[in-house]
Write a protein that holds these residues in place. Structure first.
Motif, PDB file in Angstrom:
ATOM      1  N   ALA A  16       0.809  -1.218   0.000  1.00 60.97           N
ATOM      2  CA  ALA A  16       0.000   0.000   0.000  1.00 60.97           C
ATOM      3  C   ALA A  16       0.845   1.272   0.000  1.00 60.97           C
ATOM      4  O   ALA A  16       0.314   2.365  -0.151  1.00 60.97           O
ATOM      5  N   PHE A  17       2.162   1.133   0.180  1.00 58.80           N
ATOM      6  CA  PHE A  17       3.073   2.277   0.145  1.00 58.80           C
ATOM      7  C   PHE A  17       3.958   2.155  -1.086  1.00 58.80           C
ATOM      8  O   PHE A  17       4.435   1.077  -1.414  1.00 58.80           O
ATOM      9  N   SER A  18       4.218   3.277  -1.739  1.00 60.55           N
ATOM     10  CA  SER A  18       5.086   3.266  -2.919  1.00 60.55           C
ATOM     11  C   SER A  18       6.490   3.774  -2.603  1.00 60.55           C
ATOM     12  O   SER A  18       7.345   3.797  -3.481  1.00 60.55           O
ATOM     13  N   SER A  19       6.710   4.166  -1.352  1.00 57.29           N
ATOM     14  CA  SER A  19       8.007   4.734  -0.980  1.00 57.29           C
ATOM     15  C   SER A  19       8.481   4.173   0.360  1.00 57.29           C
ATOM     16  O   SER A  19       7.852   4.419   1.388  1.00 57.29           O
ATOM     17  N   PRO A  20       9.604   3.450   0.347  1.00 54.58           N
ATOM     18  CA  PRO A  20      10.153   2.980   1.623  1.00 54.58           C
ATOM     19  C   PRO A  20      10.592   4.142   2.525  1.00 54.58           C
ATOM     20  O   PRO A  20      10.555   4.035   3.747  1.00 54.58           O
ATOM     21  N   THR A  21      10.960   5.256   1.919  1.00 56.58           N
ATOM     22  CA  THR A  21      11.348   6.434   2.695  1.00 56.58           C
ATOM     23  C   THR A  21      10.164   6.954   3.499  1.00 56.58           C
ATOM     24  O   THR A  21      10.311   7.321   4.671  1.00 56.58           O
ATOM     25  N   ALA A  22       9.000   6.989   2.897  1.00 57.72           N
ATOM     26  CA  ALA A  22       7.796   7.444   3.600  1.00 57.72           C
ATOM     27  C   ALA A  22       7.520   6.549   4.802  1.00 57.72           C
ATOM     28  O   ALA A  22       7.247   7.045   5.902  1.00 57.72           O
ATOM     29  N   VAL A  23       7.619   5.255   4.602  1.00 57.03           N
ATOM     30  CA  VAL A  23       7.376   4.307   5.697  1.00 57.03           C
ATOM     31  C   VAL A  23       8.379   4.541   6.820  1.00 57.03           C
ATOM     32  O   VAL A  23       8.009   4.629   7.997  1.00 57.03           O
ATOM     33  N   HIS A  59       3.259  12.728   2.880  1.00 55.44           N
ATOM     34  CA  HIS A  59       3.530  11.463   2.193  1.00 55.44           C
ATOM     35  C   HIS A  59       2.271  10.810   1.613  1.00 55.44           C
ATOM     36  O   HIS A  59       2.331   9.660   1.165  1.00 55.44           O
ATOM     37  N   ALA A  60       1.166  11.520   1.602  1.00 57.88           N
ATOM     38  CA  ALA A  60      -0.098  10.947   1.114  1.00 57.88           C
ATOM     39  C   ALA A  60       0.024  10.388  -0.298  1.00 57.88           C
ATOM     40  O   ALA A  60      -0.602   9.378  -0.629  1.00 57.88           O
ATOM     41  N   LYS A  61       0.844  11.017  -1.111  1.00 62.54           N
ATOM     42  CA  LYS A  61       1.004  10.557  -2.500  1.00 62.54           C
ATOM     43  C   LYS A  61       1.749   9.227  -2.584  1.00 62.54           C
ATOM     44  O   LYS A  61       1.767   8.595  -3.628  1.00 62.54           O
ATOM     45  N   HIS A  62       2.347   8.791  -1.469  1.00 60.88           N
ATOM     46  CA  HIS A  62       3.108   7.546  -1.444  1.00 60.88           C
ATOM     47  C   HIS A  62       2.350   6.394  -0.797  1.00 60.88           C
ATOM     48  O   HIS A  62       2.955   5.374  -0.463  1.00 60.88           O
ATOM     49  N   MET A  63       1.045   6.572  -0.602  1.00 65.76           N
ATOM     50  CA  MET A  63       0.234   5.513   0.003  1.00 65.76           C
ATOM     51  C   MET A  63      -1.157   5.552  -0.592  1.00 65.76           C
ATOM     52  O   MET A  63      -1.555   6.549  -1.192  1.00 65.76           O
ATOM     53  N   THR A  64      -1.878   4.460  -0.408  1.00 71.21           N
ATOM     54  CA  THR A  64      -3.248   4.446  -0.909  1.00 71.21           C
ATOM     55  C   THR A  64      -4.100   5.392  -0.067  1.00 71.21           C
ATOM     56  O   THR A  64      -3.776   5.682   1.093  1.00 71.21           O
ATOM     57  N   LYS A  65      -5.177   5.852  -0.661  1.00 70.92           N
ATOM     58  CA  LYS A  65      -6.099   6.734   0.062  1.00 70.92           C
ATOM     59  C   LYS A  65      -6.661   6.033   1.293  1.00 70.92           C
ATOM     60  O   LYS A  65      -6.810   6.641   2.350  1.00 70.92           O
TER      61      LYS A  65
END
Length: 80
Positions: A16-23, A59-65
């Motif tokens: 559900a996340f597109s960025s490991p940095t965001a996580v 980081h909303a753009k890096h995860m599902t809504k």
């Protein structure tokens, strides 16, 4: 905080996340909140929890809504 960190980890494993940095940044921020809670510094913990909401939106753009909405609701509930 532990439950929210586990939730982030679960959704990361589900893709559900597109960025490991965001996580990593979200998890690190929650670790800071936990630290202040353990020290009994509730004001600082709440301040950093409010900051978590800003980081979540950043980081909303890096995860599902769906994930964003769930995490937002959980943090809002903790801030009440």
């Amino acid at each position: 905080m532990k439950e929210i960190k586990e939730l982030i980890q679960y959704y990361e494993q589900q893709g559900a996340f597109s960025s490991p940095t965001a996580v990593r940044q979200l998890q690190t921020h929650l670790t800071t909140v936990e630290h202040y809670e353990q020290q009994g510094a509730e004001d600082k913990a709440k301040k950093h929890l409010s900051g978590f909401k800003l980081l979540l939106d950043f980081h909303a753009k890096h995860m599902t809504k769906e994930v964003h909405d769930i995490l937002q609701q959980d943090i809002d509930a903790l801030l009440r």
